[in-house]
Design an enzyme around this catalytic site. Structure first.
Site, mmCIF file in Angstrom:
data_model
loop_
_atom_site.group_PDB
_atom_site.id
_atom_site.type_symbol
_atom_site.label_atom_id
_atom_site.label_comp_id
_atom_site.label_asym_id
_atom_site.label_seq_id
_atom_site.Cartn_x
_atom_site.Cartn_y
_atom_site.Cartn_z
ATOM 1 N N ILE A 1 -5.851 -7.058 1.326
ATOM 2 C CA ILE A 1 -5.175 -6.469 0.177
ATOM 3 C C ILE A 1 -3.955 -7.325 -0.137
ATOM 4 C CG2 ILE A 1 -4.088 -4.391 -0.759
ATOM 5 C CD1 ILE A 1 -7.045 -4.021 -0.029
ATOM 6 N N LYS B 1 -5.210 -0.907 15.562
ATOM 7 C CA LYS B 1 -5.911 -0.315 14.429
ATOM 8 C C LYS B 1 -7.167 0.433 14.866
ATOM 9 C CE LYS B 1 -3.074 -1.225 11.160
ATOM 10 N NZ LYS B 1 -2.395 -0.107 10.450
ATOM 11 N N ILE C 1 0.821 -1.211 0.000
ATOM 12 C CA ILE C 1 0.000 0.000 0.000
ATOM 13 C C ILE C 1 0.853 1.259 0.000
ATOM 14 C CG2 ILE C 1 -1.627 1.361 1.381
ATOM 15 C CD1 ILE C 1 -2.858 -1.350 2.268
ATOM 16 N N GLN D 1 -4.739 -11.957 16.120
ATOM 17 C CA GLN D 1 -4.501 -10.533 15.848
ATOM 18 C C GLN D 1 -5.039 -9.664 16.986
ATOM 19 O OE1 GLN D 1 -5.477 -9.109 11.857
ATOM 20 N NE2 GLN D 1 -5.574 -11.207 11.122
ATOM 21 N N SER E 1 -7.722 -0.326 9.527
ATOM 22 C CA SER E 1 -8.042 -1.652 9.009
ATOM 23 C C SER E 1 -9.474 -1.984 9.409
ATOM 24 C CB SER E 1 -7.090 -2.694 9.608
ATOM 25 O OG SER E 1 -7.542 -4.018 9.345
ATOM 26 N N TYR F 1 -3.054 -6.434 17.440
ATOM 27 C CA TYR F 1 -3.144 -5.714 16.162
ATOM 28 C C TYR F 1 -4.496 -5.020 16.034
ATOM 29 C CZ TYR F 1 -3.509 -4.977 11.094
ATOM 30 O OH TYR F 1 -3.698 -4.429 9.851
ATOM 31 N N SER G 1 -10.020 -4.437 10.843
ATOM 32 C CA SER G 1 -9.759 -5.034 12.159
ATOM 33 C C SER G 1 -9.984 -4.045 13.292
ATOM 34 C CB SER G 1 -8.332 -5.577 12.222
ATOM 35 O OG SER G 1 -8.159 -6.651 11.318
ATOM 36 N N ASP H 1 12.939 3.835 11.170
ATOM 37 C CA ASP H 1 12.094 2.824 11.784
ATOM 38 C C ASP H 1 11.079 3.588 12.621
ATOM 39 O OD1 ASP H 1 10.899 0.966 13.505
ATOM 40 O OD2 ASP H 1 12.716 -0.243 13.697
#
Length: 261
Positions: A191, A162, A20, A155, A145, A158, A147, A65
């Site tokens: 994706i 999000k 992306i 997840q 996301s 994660y 999510s 980073d």
């Protein structure tokens, strides 16, 4: 693409080595923006630079980073020094290791939070200060996301990051509007990126085909086109929005522990 849509503007896009982020950097450069494209230390920016040139655009790499706030600040400073200004931010960099909830260590938790959520805060808040200093407003797009709305096996943290990105974007939109800065968030579904390619492609494709009413997995360029729209003046009265670019997956999101994303 809309030629010269972003002529004279400078955009910073994070996480552009592939997927992306890379598609977005190429899209914005092809539409006239000077793009500062972020890559991790140790990873070459050459492929992204080549794609930008092939699209007829201009850009320069910024190494950082994003899990380390001081590197995010340094990246912003380099962008302004080389680009002369800052108009757009796309906070895309993120990680999604498959972690079982009861095997997730505090170190893993912290890394996910640092890269996915804290980095978004540092990038957007410090970037907004620069836009305010320059006095011309701006536009910010974060990549959340689906999510953020739907729990998924392996997840757990994660999903939390999000959801945090989504609500952070809405809250920033509230306080930055008076400065002419719009903040919106895109919520992709499955994706076909470097992240999804790290798992069996047939599994990722089958998952998307089963869940999406369109019957297929999404492509990075389809997210990039949505980013371009939200950054542009065509979206001048849109802020604090969450744009689903998921092929309709969320409406059919019944996640099964035997399935993988």
């Amino acid at each position: 693409m809309v030629k010269d849509r972003f002529a004279g503007k400078v955009a910073l896009v994070t996480g552009t080595t592939s997927g992306i982020g890379q598609a977005t950097a190429v899209r914005l450069a092809g539409e006239g923006a000077l793009v500062a494209f972020n890559h991790l230390p140790g990873l070459s920016p050459d492929e992204t630079m080549q794609k930008i040139v092939e699209a007829g655009g201009k850009g320069f790499p910024v190494c950082a980073d994003v899990g380390y706030p001081e590197q995010v600040v340094g990246m912003l400073k380099e962008t302004v020094e080389k680009g002369g200004r800052l108009d757009y931010i796309v906070s895309n960099a993120g990680i999604n290791p498959k972690l079982k909830w009861d095997e997730t260590t505090l170190e893993m938790y912290d890394r996910l939070m640092d890269v996915n959520l804290k980095a978004t805060w540092v990038l957007c808040s410090e970037g907004a200060k620069q836009m305010i200093k320059e006095g011309h407003g701006g536009s910010i797009v974060t990549i959340s996301s689906i999510s953020a709305h739907v729990g998924a096996y392996d997840q757990t943290v994660y999903c939390a990051t999000k959801a945090g990105v989504l609500m952070l974007s809405k809250a920033l939109a509230l306080v930055l509007g008076e400065h002419g800065i719009r903040v919106n968030s895109i919520l992709p579904g499955s994706i076909y990126t470097g992240m999804s390619r790290s798992h069996p492609g047939t599994v990722a494709r089958k998952f998307a085909e089963d869940k999406s009413p369109l019957g297929r997995i999404g492509e990075p360029e389809e997210i990039a086109s949505a980013v371009s729209f939200l950054l542009s003046d065509d979206a001048s009265y849109i802020t604090s929005s969450e744009l689903l670019v998921d092929g309709g997956m969320l409406v059919n999101a019944e996640f099964n522990p035997d399935e993988e994303v």
